[in-house]
Design a protein around this motif. Structure first.
Motif, PDB file in Angstrom:
ATOM      1  N   THR A 142       3.777   1.602  -6.420  1.00  0.00           N
ATOM      2  CA  THR A 142       2.818   2.611  -5.963  1.00  0.00           C
ATOM      3  C   THR A 142       3.476   3.977  -5.810  1.00  0.00           C
TER       4      THR A 142
ATOM      5  N   SER B 116       2.000   4.923 -12.101  1.00  0.00           N
ATOM      6  CA  SER B 116       1.506   3.622 -11.661  1.00  0.00           C
ATOM      7  C   SER B 116      -0.014   3.595 -11.568  1.00  0.00           C
ATOM      8  N   GLU B 117      -0.598   2.479 -12.031  1.00  0.00           N
ATOM      9  CA  GLU B 117      -2.034   2.244 -11.872  1.00  0.00           C
ATOM     10  C   GLU B 117      -2.200   1.037 -10.964  1.00  0.00           C
ATOM     11  N   PRO B 118      -3.172   1.082 -10.057  1.00  0.00           N
ATOM     12  CA  PRO B 118      -3.353  -0.033  -9.115  1.00  0.00           C
ATOM     13  C   PRO B 118      -3.448  -1.386  -9.824  1.00  0.00           C
TER      14      PRO B 118
ATOM     15  N   SER C 139       0.843  -1.197   0.000  1.00  0.00           N
ATOM     16  CA  SER C 139       0.000   0.000   0.000  1.00  0.00           C
ATOM     17  C   SER C 139       0.876   1.244   0.000  1.00  0.00           C
ATOM     18  N   ASP C 140       0.426   2.295  -0.683  1.00  0.00           N
ATOM     19  CA  ASP C 140       1.164   3.556  -0.673  1.00  0.00           C
ATOM     20  C   ASP C 140       0.793   4.408   0.539  1.00  0.00           C
TER      21      ASP C 140
ATOM     22  N   GLY D 220      -3.730   3.514  -2.443  1.00  0.00           N
ATOM     23  CA  GLY D 220      -3.195   2.809  -3.605  1.00  0.00           C
ATOM     24  C   GLY D 220      -2.582   1.485  -3.188  1.00  0.00           C
ATOM     25  N   LEU D 221      -2.842   0.440  -3.951  1.00  0.00           N
ATOM     26  CA  LEU D 221      -2.346  -0.889  -3.629  1.00  0.00           C
ATOM     27  C   LEU D 221      -1.886  -1.547  -4.915  1.00  0.00           C
ATOM     28  N   SER D 222      -0.738  -2.236  -4.868  1.00  0.00           N
ATOM     29  CA  SER D 222      -0.226  -2.899  -6.055  1.00  0.00           C
ATOM     30  C   SER D 222       0.661  -4.067  -5.662  1.00  0.00           C
TER      31      SER D 222
ATOM     32  N   SER E 228       8.162  -0.318  -4.293  1.00  0.00           N
ATOM     33  CA  SER E 228       6.802  -0.582  -4.743  1.00  0.00           C
ATOM     34  C   SER E 228       6.437   0.374  -5.876  1.00  0.00           C
TER      35      SER E 228
END
Length: 133
Positions: free
Chosen positions: A116, A121-123, A89-90, A94-96, A114
């Motif tokens: 993020t 960046s897109e999730p 998580s950022d 936002g999560l990736s 990460s």
């Protein structure tokens, strides 16, 4: 000049020319150096520039259990490639699972951050234009 002297002179000239040849524009146009898994090893040395929107902790792998003591400060940075790992998580929703390989601003080389942290960046999606590790 003796044969040994000629060989030494040739080796010395090659040692001086090699760094210049590697740094020359267009050097990346050489034939790919494939590994047994089909990836181009040389592609991992090409730098792709992106902007990070926040400071980000760096990790030794794409797993949040292996944090370094290093950081990548917000700003424009180079990245080598990306891979999937543990979800991160950022801190702002936002999560990736995508992680990017770079050198951080505190001296650690070949570390992951990460995705993020990247402005583009897109999730849950890989970073467009960045090769896979």
């Amino acid at each position: 000049m003796t044969r040994a002297g000629t060989l030494r002179a040739t080796a010395a000239a090659a040692a001086l020319a090699l760094p210049l040849a590697l740094a020359a524009p267009g050097a990346a146009a050489a034939a790919p150096a494939d590994t047994s898994d089909g990836h181009d090893v040389r592609a991992l040395s090409v730098r792709h520039y992106y902007t990070t929107w926040r400071d980000a902790r760096s990790y030794w792998s794409q797993d949040t259990r292996y944090a370094t003591t290093g950081w990548l400060w917000a700003g424009r940075h180079y990245f080598f490639c990306q891979t999937q790992g543990t979800a991160h998580s950022d801190g702002e929703g936002g999560l990736s699972t995508w992680w990017v390989l770079t050198d951080d601003d505190t001296g650690n080389r070949d570390v992951f951050v990460s995705a993020t942290a990247l402005r583009v960046s897109e999730p849950w999606k890989p970073v467009e234009g960045l090769p896979r590790c």
